[in-house]
Design an enzyme around this catalytic site. Structure first.
Site, mmCIF file in Angstrom:
data_model
loop_
_atom_site.group_PDB
_atom_site.id
_atom_site.type_symbol
_atom_site.label_atom_id
_atom_site.label_comp_id
_atom_site.label_asym_id
_atom_site.label_seq_id
_atom_site.Cartn_x
_atom_site.Cartn_y
_atom_site.Cartn_z
ATOM 1 N N TYR A 51 0.870 -1.171 0.074
ATOM 2 C CA TYR A 51 -0.110 0.145 0.014
ATOM 3 C C TYR A 51 0.916 0.966 -0.099
ATOM 4 C CZ TYR A 51 -3.679 -3.071 1.450
ATOM 5 O OH TYR A 51 -4.624 -4.237 1.670
ATOM 6 N N HIS A 109 0.223 -11.625 2.596
ATOM 7 C CA HIS A 109 -0.740 -10.845 1.907
ATOM 8 C C HIS A 109 -1.579 -11.736 0.972
ATOM 9 C CE1 HIS A 109 -1.555 -6.607 0.207
ATOM 10 N NE2 HIS A 109 -2.912 -7.296 0.266
HETATM 11 P P1 NAP Z 1 -14.369 -0.996 0.776
HETATM 12 O O1 NAP Z 1 -13.810 -0.643 1.997
HETATM 13 O O2 NAP Z 1 -15.478 -2.143 0.510
HETATM 14 O O3 NAP Z 1 -14.986 0.303 0.013
HETATM 15 C C1 NAP Z 1 -14.209 1.364 -0.020
HETATM 16 C C2 NAP Z 1 -15.104 2.371 -0.883
HETATM 17 O O4 NAP Z 1 -16.309 3.001 0.023
HETATM 18 C C3 NAP Z 1 -14.312 3.984 -0.837
HETATM 19 O O5 NAP Z 1 -14.598 4.325 -2.294
HETATM 20 C C4 NAP Z 1 -15.087 4.821 0.189
HETATM 21 O O6 NAP Z 1 -15.038 6.049 -0.061
HETATM 22 C C5 NAP Z 1 -16.550 3.988 0.195
HETATM 23 N N1 NAP Z 1 -16.959 4.326 1.278
HETATM 24 C C6 NAP Z 1 -16.699 3.964 2.714
HETATM 25 N N2 NAP Z 1 -17.782 4.336 3.625
HETATM 26 C C7 NAP Z 1 -18.880 4.574 2.725
HETATM 27 C C8 NAP Z 1 -20.039 4.907 3.220
HETATM 28 N N3 NAP Z 1 -20.542 4.851 4.552
HETATM 29 N N4 NAP Z 1 -20.979 5.439 2.266
HETATM 30 C C9 NAP Z 1 -20.558 5.348 0.996
HETATM 31 N N5 NAP Z 1 -19.470 5.000 0.718
HETATM 32 C C10 NAP Z 1 -18.453 4.574 1.488
HETATM 33 O O7 NAP Z 1 -13.023 -1.310 -0.296
HETATM 34 P P2 NAP Z 1 -11.536 -1.651 0.025
HETATM 35 O O8 NAP Z 1 -10.851 -0.265 0.413
HETATM 36 O O9 NAP Z 1 -10.981 -2.424 -1.404
HETATM 37 O O10 NAP Z 1 -11.351 -2.461 1.120
HETATM 38 C C11 NAP Z 1 -10.954 -2.281 2.756
HETATM 39 C C12 NAP Z 1 -9.691 -2.371 3.018
HETATM 40 O O11 NAP Z 1 -9.411 -3.821 2.821
HETATM 41 C C13 NAP Z 1 -8.599 -1.873 2.176
HETATM 42 O O12 NAP Z 1 -8.643 -0.153 2.399
HETATM 43 C C14 NAP Z 1 -7.532 -2.586 2.365
HETATM 44 O O13 NAP Z 1 -6.904 -2.139 3.649
HETATM 45 C C15 NAP Z 1 -8.127 -3.947 2.736
HETATM 46 N N6 NAP Z 1 -7.936 -4.845 1.411
HETATM 47 C C16 NAP Z 1 -7.139 -5.957 1.415
HETATM 48 C C17 NAP Z 1 -6.752 -6.773 0.543
HETATM 49 C C18 NAP Z 1 -6.313 -8.046 0.812
HETATM 50 O O14 NAP Z 1 -5.837 -8.856 -0.267
HETATM 51 N N7 NAP Z 1 -5.731 -8.385 1.758
HETATM 52 C C19 NAP Z 1 -7.604 -6.746 -0.653
HETATM 53 C C20 NAP Z 1 -8.150 -5.236 -0.702
HETATM 54 C C21 NAP Z 1 -8.446 -4.639 0.227
HETATM 55 P P3 NAP Z 1 -14.572 7.305 0.683
HETATM 56 O O15 NAP Z 1 -13.088 6.909 1.077
HETATM 57 O O16 NAP Z 1 -14.755 8.704 -0.089
HETATM 58 O O17 NAP Z 1 -15.458 7.270 1.798
#
Ligand code: NAP
Length: 277
Positions: A51, A109
Protein backbone atom coordinates in the site's frame (compact mmCIF):
# COMPACT_ATOMS: atom_id res chain seq x y z
CA UNK A 1 -16.39 8.29 20.76
CA UNK A 2 -17.75 4.97 19.45
CA UNK A 3 -16.76 1.93 21.49
CA UNK A 4 -15.87 -0.94 19.15
CA UNK A 5 -16.08 -4.31 20.92
CA UNK A 6 -13.22 -6.80 20.77
CA UNK A 7 -12.82 -10.58 20.51
CA UNK A 8 -9.93 -12.75 21.68
CA UNK A 9 -7.74 -14.42 19.04
CA UNK A 10 -6.46 -18.01 19.31
CA UNK A 11 -3.17 -16.67 20.74
CA UNK A 12 -4.92 -14.71 23.51
CA UNK A 13 -4.54 -11.27 21.86
CA UNK A 14 -7.45 -8.83 21.61
CA UNK A 15 -8.87 -7.93 18.22
CA UNK A 16 -11.57 -5.38 17.29
CA UNK A 17 -14.84 -6.40 15.67
CA UNK A 18 -14.35 -3.59 13.08
CA UNK A 19 -11.29 -1.73 11.80
CA UNK A 20 -10.12 0.81 9.21
CA UNK A 21 -8.87 -0.11 5.74
CA UNK A 22 -6.14 2.29 4.61
CA UNK A 23 -5.57 1.41 0.96
CA UNK A 24 -5.01 4.71 -0.92
CA UNK A 25 -4.81 6.78 2.29
CA UNK A 26 -1.49 8.51 1.72
CA UNK A 27 0.35 11.73 2.50
CA UNK A 28 -0.80 14.36 4.98
CA UNK A 29 -4.45 13.88 3.96
CA UNK A 30 -4.14 10.17 4.60
CA UNK A 31 -2.56 10.71 8.02
CA UNK A 32 -5.29 13.20 8.95
CA UNK A 33 -7.99 10.72 7.88
CA UNK A 34 -6.44 7.98 10.02
CA UNK A 35 -6.10 10.26 13.05
CA UNK A 36 -9.77 11.24 12.64
CA UNK A 37 -10.71 7.57 12.57
CA UNK A 38 -8.76 6.84 15.75
CA UNK A 39 -10.45 9.79 17.43
CA UNK A 40 -13.84 8.39 16.40
CA UNK A 41 -13.05 5.07 18.09
CA UNK A 42 -11.23 2.95 15.48
CA UNK A 43 -8.41 0.91 17.01
CA UNK A 44 -7.30 -1.28 14.07
CA UNK A 45 -5.40 0.18 11.08
CA UNK A 46 -4.90 -2.22 8.16
CA UNK A 47 -1.86 -1.58 5.96
CA UNK A 48 0.59 -3.58 3.78
CA UNK A 49 4.02 -3.13 2.23
CA UNK A 50 2.27 -2.86 -1.12
CA UNK A 51 0.00 0.00 0.00
CA UNK A 52 3.13 2.17 0.31
CA UNK A 53 1.62 3.98 3.29
CA UNK A 54 3.21 2.28 6.31
CA UNK A 55 4.97 5.56 7.14
CA UNK A 56 1.60 7.34 7.23
CA UNK A 57 0.08 4.63 9.43
CA UNK A 58 2.95 4.89 11.93
CA UNK A 59 2.65 8.67 11.89
CA UNK A 60 -1.11 8.47 12.61
CA UNK A 61 -0.38 6.18 15.57
CA UNK A 62 2.16 8.69 16.90
CA UNK A 63 -0.06 11.75 16.35
CA UNK A 64 -3.18 10.27 17.90
CA UNK A 65 -3.94 10.84 21.56
CA UNK A 66 -4.58 7.12 22.09
CA UNK A 67 -2.03 4.95 23.86
CA UNK A 68 0.03 2.73 21.52
CA UNK A 69 -1.07 -0.38 23.43
CA UNK A 70 -4.72 0.42 22.66
CA UNK A 71 -4.05 0.49 18.91
CA UNK A 72 -3.56 -2.45 16.60
CA UNK A 73 -1.45 -2.16 13.44
CA UNK A 74 -1.80 -4.86 10.79
CA UNK A 75 0.72 -5.20 7.95
CA UNK A 76 1.30 -7.75 5.20
CA UNK A 77 4.27 -9.43 3.52
CA UNK A 78 4.17 -9.11 -0.29
CA UNK A 79 4.77 -11.99 -2.71
CA UNK A 80 8.25 -10.76 -3.63
CA UNK A 81 9.34 -11.18 0.01
CA UNK A 82 8.35 -14.84 0.40
CA UNK A 83 10.84 -17.18 2.08
CA UNK A 84 11.85 -17.81 5.71
CA UNK A 85 14.60 -15.18 6.06
CA UNK A 86 12.93 -12.87 3.52
CA UNK A 87 9.83 -12.78 5.74
CA UNK A 88 11.87 -11.60 8.72
CA UNK A 89 13.66 -9.03 6.54
CA UNK A 90 10.28 -7.82 5.22
CA UNK A 91 8.93 -7.40 8.75
CA UNK A 92 12.08 -5.47 9.77
CA UNK A 93 11.50 -3.25 6.74
CA UNK A 94 7.88 -2.65 7.72
CA UNK A 95 8.90 -1.80 11.28
CA UNK A 96 11.35 0.75 9.86
CA UNK A 97 8.72 2.30 7.59
CA UNK A 98 6.13 2.37 10.39
CA UNK A 99 8.67 3.72 12.88
CA UNK A 100 7.22 1.33 15.47
CA UNK A 101 8.91 -1.36 17.55
CA UNK A 102 6.11 -3.91 17.11
CA UNK A 103 3.54 -4.91 14.51
CA UNK A 104 0.42 -6.21 16.23
CA UNK A 105 -0.73 -8.56 13.48
CA UNK A 106 1.44 -9.63 10.56
CA UNK A 107 -0.19 -11.34 7.58
CA UNK A 108 1.04 -13.05 4.41
CA UNK A 109 -0.69 -10.83 1.82
CA UNK A 110 -1.31 -13.49 -0.87
CA UNK A 111 -0.29 -17.16 -1.00
CA UNK A 112 1.20 -16.77 -4.51
CA UNK A 113 1.15 -20.54 -5.18
CA UNK A 114 3.42 -20.22 -8.24
CA UNK A 115 6.21 -18.99 -5.93
CA UNK A 116 5.70 -22.08 -3.76
CA UNK A 117 7.10 -20.54 -0.58
CA UNK A 118 4.16 -19.72 1.65
CA UNK A 119 5.01 -22.49 4.16
CA UNK A 120 8.61 -21.19 4.43
CA UNK A 121 7.25 -17.66 4.78
CA UNK A 122 5.00 -18.89 7.60
CA UNK A 123 8.05 -20.40 9.36
CA UNK A 124 9.76 -17.00 9.14
CA UNK A 125 6.70 -15.34 10.67
CA UNK A 126 6.75 -17.82 13.56
CA UNK A 127 10.43 -16.89 14.09
CA UNK A 128 9.52 -13.18 14.00
CA UNK A 129 6.76 -13.71 16.56
CA UNK A 130 9.15 -15.66 18.82
CA UNK A 131 11.61 -12.75 18.56
CA UNK A 132 8.90 -10.25 19.57
CA UNK A 133 8.90 -8.34 16.26
CA UNK A 134 5.19 -9.07 15.83
CA UNK A 135 2.51 -9.94 18.36
CA UNK A 136 0.15 -12.12 16.31
CA UNK A 137 0.56 -13.85 12.96
CA UNK A 138 -2.00 -14.71 10.34
CA UNK A 139 -2.63 -14.86 6.62
CA UNK A 140 -4.71 -13.28 3.90
CA UNK A 141 -6.40 -14.85 0.91
CA UNK A 142 -5.67 -18.43 2.03
CA UNK A 143 -7.96 -21.31 1.05
CA UNK A 144 -8.93 -24.16 3.39
CA UNK A 145 -6.33 -26.43 1.74
CA UNK A 146 -3.57 -23.82 2.15
CA UNK A 147 -4.49 -23.23 5.80
CA UNK A 148 -4.38 -26.98 6.40
CA UNK A 149 -0.93 -27.14 4.79
CA UNK A 150 0.43 -24.45 7.13
CA UNK A 151 -1.08 -26.09 10.21
CA UNK A 152 0.14 -29.60 9.27
CA UNK A 153 3.67 -28.34 8.51
CA UNK A 154 4.19 -26.21 11.62
CA UNK A 155 1.45 -26.93 14.18
CA UNK A 156 0.82 -23.17 14.36
CA UNK A 157 -2.73 -22.10 13.47
CA UNK A 158 -3.00 -18.62 11.89
CA UNK A 159 -4.80 -16.20 14.22
CA UNK A 160 -6.60 -14.50 11.32
CA UNK A 161 -7.41 -15.04 7.64
CA UNK A 162 -8.28 -11.77 5.88
CA UNK A 163 -10.27 -12.50 2.72
CA UNK A 164 -12.62 -10.93 0.19
CA UNK A 165 -15.96 -11.03 1.98
CA UNK A 166 -19.17 -9.03 1.48
CA UNK A 167 -22.84 -9.93 0.86
CA UNK A 168 -22.05 -10.73 -2.80
CA UNK A 169 -19.34 -13.19 -1.63
CA UNK A 170 -20.23 -14.34 1.90
CA UNK A 171 -17.67 -17.19 2.03
CA UNK A 172 -19.91 -19.50 4.11
CA UNK A 173 -17.73 -22.63 3.76
CA UNK A 174 -14.49 -20.82 4.58
CA UNK A 175 -16.06 -19.11 7.60
CA UNK A 176 -17.22 -22.50 8.91
CA UNK A 177 -13.68 -23.87 8.48
CA UNK A 178 -12.28 -20.87 10.37
CA UNK A 179 -14.79 -21.40 13.19
CA UNK A 180 -13.80 -25.07 13.48
CA UNK A 181 -10.10 -24.17 13.70
CA UNK A 182 -10.25 -21.04 15.88
CA UNK A 183 -9.21 -18.69 13.06
CA UNK A 184 -10.73 -15.19 13.12
CA UNK A 185 -12.23 -14.10 9.80
CA UNK A 186 -11.50 -10.57 8.56
CA UNK A 187 -13.40 -9.07 5.58
CA UNK A 188 -11.58 -7.03 2.94
CA UNK A 189 -13.62 -4.79 0.64
CA UNK A 190 -16.50 -5.27 3.10
CA UNK A 191 -18.64 -2.72 1.21
CA UNK A 192 -17.75 -4.36 -2.12
CA UNK A 193 -15.95 -1.07 -2.87
CA UNK A 194 -19.20 0.88 -3.02
CA UNK A 195 -20.33 -1.12 -6.04
CA UNK A 196 -24.04 -1.53 -6.74
CA UNK A 197 -24.22 -3.49 -3.47
CA UNK A 198 -25.21 -0.32 -1.64
CA UNK A 199 -28.14 0.19 -4.01
CA UNK A 200 -29.69 -3.25 -3.31
CA UNK A 201 -33.38 -2.86 -2.47
CA UNK A 202 -33.15 -5.36 0.40
CA UNK A 203 -30.49 -3.27 2.12
CA UNK A 204 -32.59 -0.13 1.71
CA UNK A 205 -35.64 -1.88 3.17
CA UNK A 206 -33.65 -3.15 6.17
CA UNK A 207 -32.12 0.30 6.64
CA UNK A 208 -35.65 1.72 7.01
CA UNK A 209 -36.66 -1.08 9.42
CA UNK A 210 -33.66 -0.37 11.67
CA UNK A 211 -33.48 3.40 11.08
CA UNK A 212 -29.93 3.02 9.72
CA UNK A 213 -28.13 3.43 6.40
CA UNK A 214 -27.64 0.55 3.91
CA UNK A 215 -23.90 0.74 4.63
CA UNK A 216 -24.53 0.23 8.35
CA UNK A 217 -26.77 -2.75 7.58
CA UNK A 218 -23.94 -4.33 5.56
CA UNK A 219 -21.34 -3.72 8.27
CA UNK A 220 -23.68 -5.04 10.96
CA UNK A 221 -24.13 -8.19 8.81
CA UNK A 222 -20.31 -8.68 8.89
CA UNK A 223 -20.31 -8.38 12.67
CA UNK A 224 -23.13 -10.90 13.04
CA UNK A 225 -21.57 -13.48 10.70
CA UNK A 226 -18.48 -13.29 12.93
CA UNK A 227 -16.08 -11.43 10.64
CA UNK A 228 -14.16 -8.20 11.32
CA UNK A 229 -14.83 -5.75 8.44
CA UNK A 230 -12.21 -3.12 7.61
CA UNK A 231 -14.12 -0.50 5.57
CA UNK A 232 -11.91 2.20 4.09
CA UNK A 233 -13.13 5.77 4.17
CA UNK A 234 -11.20 9.01 3.89
CA UNK A 235 -14.20 10.95 5.15
CA UNK A 236 -14.69 11.46 8.93
CA UNK A 237 -18.49 11.41 8.70
CA UNK A 238 -18.51 8.17 6.70
CA UNK A 239 -15.92 6.69 9.08
CA UNK A 240 -18.25 7.38 12.01
CA UNK A 241 -21.25 6.05 10.11
CA UNK A 242 -19.32 2.84 9.38
CA UNK A 243 -18.22 2.28 12.98
CA UNK A 244 -21.62 3.03 14.51
CA UNK A 245 -23.09 -0.47 14.15
CA UNK A 246 -22.93 -1.86 17.67
CA UNK A 247 -26.32 -0.78 19.02
CA UNK A 248 -28.75 -2.61 16.75
CA UNK A 249 -29.23 -6.24 15.78
CA UNK A 250 -30.42 -7.92 12.58
CA UNK A 251 -32.67 -10.94 12.99
CA UNK A 252 -31.32 -14.33 11.86
CA UNK A 253 -33.72 -14.19 8.89
CA UNK A 254 -32.39 -10.76 7.91
CA UNK A 255 -28.79 -12.03 8.12
CA UNK A 256 -29.73 -15.00 5.92
CA UNK A 257 -31.52 -12.77 3.41
CA UNK A 258 -28.42 -10.57 3.06
CA UNK A 259 -26.22 -13.68 2.63
CA UNK A 260 -28.58 -14.78 -0.17
CA UNK A 261 -27.38 -11.82 -2.27
CA UNK A 262 -24.40 -14.08 -3.07
CA UNK A 263 -22.94 -13.81 -6.59
CA UNK A 264 -19.31 -14.91 -6.15
CA UNK A 265 -15.96 -13.11 -6.26
CA UNK A 266 -16.31 -9.61 -7.71
CA UNK A 267 -12.81 -9.08 -9.06
CA UNK A 268 -11.74 -12.62 -10.01
CA UNK A 269 -8.89 -12.71 -7.47
CA UNK A 270 -8.89 -16.47 -6.85
CA UNK A 271 -6.02 -17.29 -4.43
CA UNK A 272 -5.34 -20.53 -6.37
CA UNK A 273 -4.29 -18.51 -9.41
CA UNK A 274 -4.02 -14.82 -8.47
CA UNK A 275 -0.43 -13.59 -8.22
CA UNK A 276 0.48 -10.37 -6.46
CA UNK A 277 4.12 -9.58 -5.89
P1 NAP B 1 -14.38 -0.99 0.81
O1 NAP B 1 -13.93 -0.67 2.17
O2 NAP B 1 -15.39 -2.06 0.61
O3 NAP B 1 -14.94 0.32 0.08
C1 NAP B 1 -14.24 1.52 0.08
C2 NAP B 1 -15.02 2.54 -0.77
O4 NAP B 1 -16.29 2.77 -0.18
C3 NAP B 1 -14.32 3.86 -0.87
O5 NAP B 1 -14.54 4.33 -2.19
C4 NAP B 1 -15.05 4.73 0.14
O6 NAP B 1 -15.02 6.07 -0.27
C5 NAP B 1 -16.44 4.16 0.08
N1 NAP B 1 -17.18 4.28 1.34
C6 NAP B 1 -16.72 4.00 2.59
N2 NAP B 1 -17.67 4.22 3.50
C7 NAP B 1 -18.76 4.64 2.84
C8 NAP B 1 -20.07 5.04 3.24
N3 NAP B 1 -20.44 5.02 4.53
N4 NAP B 1 -20.94 5.42 2.28
C9 NAP B 1 -20.58 5.45 0.98
N5 NAP B 1 -19.36 5.07 0.54
C10 NAP B 1 -18.46 4.69 1.46
O7 NAP B 1 -13.13 -1.38 -0.14
P2 NAP B 1 -11.55 -1.51 0.01
O8 NAP B 1 -10.90 -0.24 0.34
O9 NAP B 1 -11.12 -2.26 -1.22
O10 NAP B 1 -11.36 -2.54 1.23
C11 NAP B 1 -11.14 -2.12 2.56
C12 NAP B 1 -9.72 -2.42 3.00
O11 NAP B 1 -9.44 -3.82 2.88
C13 NAP B 1 -8.64 -1.78 2.13
O12 NAP B 1 -8.53 -0.39 2.37
C14 NAP B 1 -7.45 -2.59 2.55
O13 NAP B 1 -6.97 -2.12 3.81
C15 NAP B 1 -8.05 -3.99 2.68
N6 NAP B 1 -7.85 -4.85 1.47
C16 NAP B 1 -7.11 -5.99 1.60
C17 NAP B 1 -6.93 -6.84 0.52
C18 NAP B 1 -6.12 -8.09 0.70
O14 NAP B 1 -5.75 -8.72 -0.32
N7 NAP B 1 -5.79 -8.50 1.90
C19 NAP B 1 -7.50 -6.54 -0.72
C20 NAP B 1 -8.28 -5.37 -0.84
C21 NAP B 1 -8.46 -4.54 0.27
P3 NAP B 1 -14.53 7.30 0.71
O15 NAP B 1 -13.11 7.00 1.13
O16 NAP B 1 -14.65 8.49 -0.17
O17 NAP B 1 -15.48 7.31 1.87
Amino acid sequence: MISIPTVTLNDGAWFPELGLGTYNLRGEEGIAAMVEAIESGYRLLDTAVNYENEHEVGEAVRRSAIDRDELLVVSKIPGRHHGRQQAIDSIQGSLGMLGLDRIDLQLIHWPNPSVGKYVETWRGMIDARDRGLVRSIGVSNFTEAMLTELIDATGVVPAVNQVELHPYFPQGALRAFHADHGIRTESWSPLARRSELLTEQLLHELAVVHDRTPTQVVLRWHVQVGSTPIPKSADPDRQRENADVFDFTLTDDQVDAISALERGRLWGADPETHEEM
